[in-house]
Each structure stands twice: as C-alpha cells, then as structure tokens.
Design a protein around this motif. Structure first.
Motif, PDB file in Angstrom:
ATOM      1  N   LEU A  40      24.306  32.216  17.888  1.00  0.00           N
ATOM      2  CA  LEU A  40      24.240  30.717  16.523  1.00  0.00           C
ATOM      3  C   LEU A  40      24.491  31.679  15.006  1.00  0.00           C
ATOM      4  CD1 LEU A  40      22.059  28.616  17.824  1.00  0.00           C
ATOM      5  CD2 LEU A  40      24.200  27.989  17.629  1.00  0.00           C
ATOM      6  N   LEU A  55      24.011  23.754  16.397  1.00  0.00           N
ATOM      7  CA  LEU A  55      22.741  24.359  14.813  1.00  0.00           C
ATOM      8  C   LEU A  55      21.969  22.948  14.201  1.00  0.00           C
ATOM      9  CD1 LEU A  55      24.532  26.648  12.454  1.00  0.00           C
ATOM     10  CD2 LEU A  55      22.947  27.721  13.856  1.00  0.00           C
ATOM     11  N   ALA A  56      22.092  21.756  14.440  1.00  0.00           N
ATOM     12  CA  ALA A  56      21.885  20.694  14.190  1.00  0.00           C
ATOM     13  C   ALA A  56      21.312  20.136  15.244  1.00  0.00           C
ATOM     14  CB  ALA A  56      23.057  19.321  13.493  1.00  0.00           C
ATOM     15  N   TRP A  71      15.619  28.878  16.917  1.00  0.00           N
ATOM     16  CA  TRP A  71      16.006  28.219  16.057  1.00  0.00           C
ATOM     17  C   TRP A  71      15.548  29.671  14.586  1.00  0.00           C
ATOM     18  CZ3 TRP A  71      19.229  25.786  12.403  1.00  0.00           C
ATOM     19  CH2 TRP A  71      18.795  26.194  11.506  1.00  0.00           C
ATOM     20  N   ARG A 118      29.894  25.164  17.045  1.00  0.00           N
ATOM     21  CA  ARG A 118      29.332  25.760  16.241  1.00  0.00           C
ATOM     22  C   ARG A 118      27.478  25.122  15.760  1.00  0.00           C
ATOM     23  NH1 ARG A 118      27.470  29.389  11.384  1.00  0.00           N
ATOM     24  NH2 ARG A 118      26.142  30.791  12.251  1.00  0.00           N
ATOM     25  N   GLY A 119      28.037  24.309  13.708  1.00  0.00           N
ATOM     26  CA  GLY A 119      27.430  23.630  13.175  1.00  0.00           C
ATOM     27  C   GLY A 119      27.090  21.806  13.885  1.00  0.00           C
ATOM     28  N   PHE A 120      27.229  22.018  15.054  1.00  0.00           N
ATOM     29  CA  PHE A 120      27.160  20.468  16.273  1.00  0.00           C
ATOM     30  C   PHE A 120      25.573  21.011  16.542  1.00  0.00           C
ATOM     31  CE2 PHE A 120      26.149  18.845  20.350  1.00  0.00           C
ATOM     32  CZ  PHE A 120      26.641  17.355  19.957  1.00  0.00           C
ATOM     33  N   ASN A 177      31.517  32.876  15.685  1.00  0.00           N
ATOM     34  CA  ASN A 177      31.986  31.703  15.313  1.00  0.00           C
ATOM     35  C   ASN A 177      32.646  30.765  16.540  1.00  0.00           C
ATOM     36  OD1 ASN A 177      31.785  31.427  12.525  1.00  0.00           O
ATOM     37  ND2 ASN A 177      32.817  33.418  12.418  1.00  0.00           N
TER      38      ASN A 177
END
Length: 275
Positions: A94, A106-107, A154, A102-104, A98
């Motif tokens: 993460l 992380l959220a 995280w 990836r943003g999904f 890329n």
C-alpha cells in the motif's frame, strides 16, 4: 530545570488521576498474599492459600490454570505472528505500489478499524458455524487476527512511508531484486514499527475476553480472561482474594513485557504521518 518546572502542573494532574489506580493495585497485591478479618483493611497474616489455583484444580467448569494459560499464550502468540507477517507485506504494497483500487483499500482499512467488534459478533458467529470452526481455538485466532489486521497494516504503511525512495532506488540500480531490497534495506528501517505491532498484537490477544467467551464457550478453548470470569460467575460464594491472585498471575506477563519493551511500544506513534 526550567523545562521540568513548566511541566509540573501536567505531572501533578497525571499523578492525581493515577493515584486511585495505584492504590487499587497495591491492595490487589497485598490481598493476594495476606489474610484479613471480615470488614478489616489491615492484614492479619501472610498466606499463599489464594494461589492454590497453581497446584489445585478449581471447580470453575473450566480447564485447569496451566491449560488455560497455554491456550492464552498460543492465542496471543499466533495472533501477533500472523498479524505482523501480513502487515509487513500488505503495508509495503500500500505504501510503495500503484495498483487498481489502492485508494479503496486504504479507505477500507480505516472503515474496518472503526467497526467495534461487538457489532460484528453475530455475523462472525454464523460464519464460524458454517465453516465448522465454532468452539475451537483456531476459529477464535482467525477472527482476532482479522480484526487486528487493519490497525497493523495501517501502522506499517505509515512506517514504510517514512523510508526514503532513494534507498530502494540505489539498491535496484546496484542490481538487487525488489525482494532483496525490501529484506536488506527497507525492513531494517521499519524495525521499530515491526516490534511495536508484534508487542501490541500480543497484548491485545492476551487480554481478549469477548471473542473467546462468545465464540469458544467449551472448556477446551478457554483463556485466562474467561477463566477469571468463571471464578466470580456466582458472586454469592465467590472468593475475591482468590480472584485477585488469579488477576495478579494474569497481569504479570503484561507488566514484564511493558517494563522490558516500553521504549519500543512508544515507537508505534513515531511512524507514519503520511497517508
């Protein structure tokens, strides 16, 4: 000296709030090793009778203390090992790679970490029954690991974010593979985060109560937290001095770990200010 003088009001407030906890801990230790007359706060003699659970089988409906302690150690150690291993690799992916969605992901980590365990307990209960893992120690380990992973991933991503790209690029340009660069150059840089996640995951598993109680009610998969609950299940005939002695036995490994690794535990707040 001037810096210490400015901080004394904070230290005074913290000391005031900590004093009741310290008094309770002192009474727990004293009551575990002494005899007292009913209604008295002054001990009348020394005894090891409250620690009889170490050599006697108590009538709690649970396994003996050493079997329960072994279950707790296996539960906490396995959870910490798996969480740390997965967080090391997932956090790197993460942070450095890329890939689609990836943003999904992380959220999703934030959302999953925000969910209280209790809100998921019914769904987890049904899933374990379908998989045949209900009332087994391995089932509780899998659930605890899954619930601890978002936090671990995280935190490790934050530590990887603090490692400069130039370190990896230099290794790649020298002909090393991406795996070798990660193992020999990047991993030593995030070692404080690795140790912090390992210790926090172990302590979280050691203190877990809800999951073993609900998902593994049988005597073969009990842990120390549920063993203590069984001691005072019938509070009309509960031996509270025995309960305090068991609590002291339960807390001792945590105290030892904290004393030895307190500096590494504070490192978990030193990594990852980047998102």
């Amino acid at each position: 000296m001037r810096h210490n003088y400015r901080n004394w009001p904070i230290l005074l407030v913290l000391g005031i709030f900590s004093t009741p906890l310290l008094i309770m801990l002192v009474f727990q230790v004293v009551d575990s090793f002494t005899l007292k007359q009913p209604g008295s706060l002054i001990p009348s003699g020394f005894t090891l009778e409250h620690f009889r659970f170490l050599w006697e089988e108590l009538d709690t409906g649970r396994a003996g203390i050493w079997r329960v302690t072994l279950n707790t150690f296996i539960f906490a150690t396995t959870t910490a090992t798996v969480v740390t291993a997965i967080a090391l690799t997932a956090g790197y992916a993460l942070s450095r790679l890329n890939f689609p969605a990836r943003g999904f992901f992380l959220a999703g980590l934030i959302v999953l970490h925000a969910f209280p365990t209790v809100t998921l307990i019914i769904a987890i209960f049904l899933i374990l029954q379908i998989l045949g893992l209900y009332d087994t120690l391995i089932g509780v380990i899998i659930v605890k690991t899954a619930l601890e992973l978002p936090f671990g991933i995280w935190i490790m991503k934050g530590f990887y974010d603090t490692v400069p790209w130039e370190i990896e690029m230099a290794g790649v340009q020298d002909g090393a593979s991406r795996l070798r660069v990660w193992w020999q150059l990047v991993l030593p840089q995030v070692q404080p985060g690795l140790m912090a996640i390992l210790i926090f995951s172990f302590l979280s598993g050691w203190s877990e109560f809800i999951l073993p109680l609900v998902l593994a009610p049988g005597s073969d998969a009990q842990v120390l937290a549920t063993y203590m609950q069984a001691l005072i299940l019938d509070d009309t005939k509960a031996d509270f001095d025995l309960f305090k002695a068991v609590g002291l036995f339960y807390a001792l490994p945590v105290v030892v770990i904290y004393v030895i690794f307190q500096n590494k535990l504070m490192n978990i707040y030193g990594g990852g200010s980047k998102g």
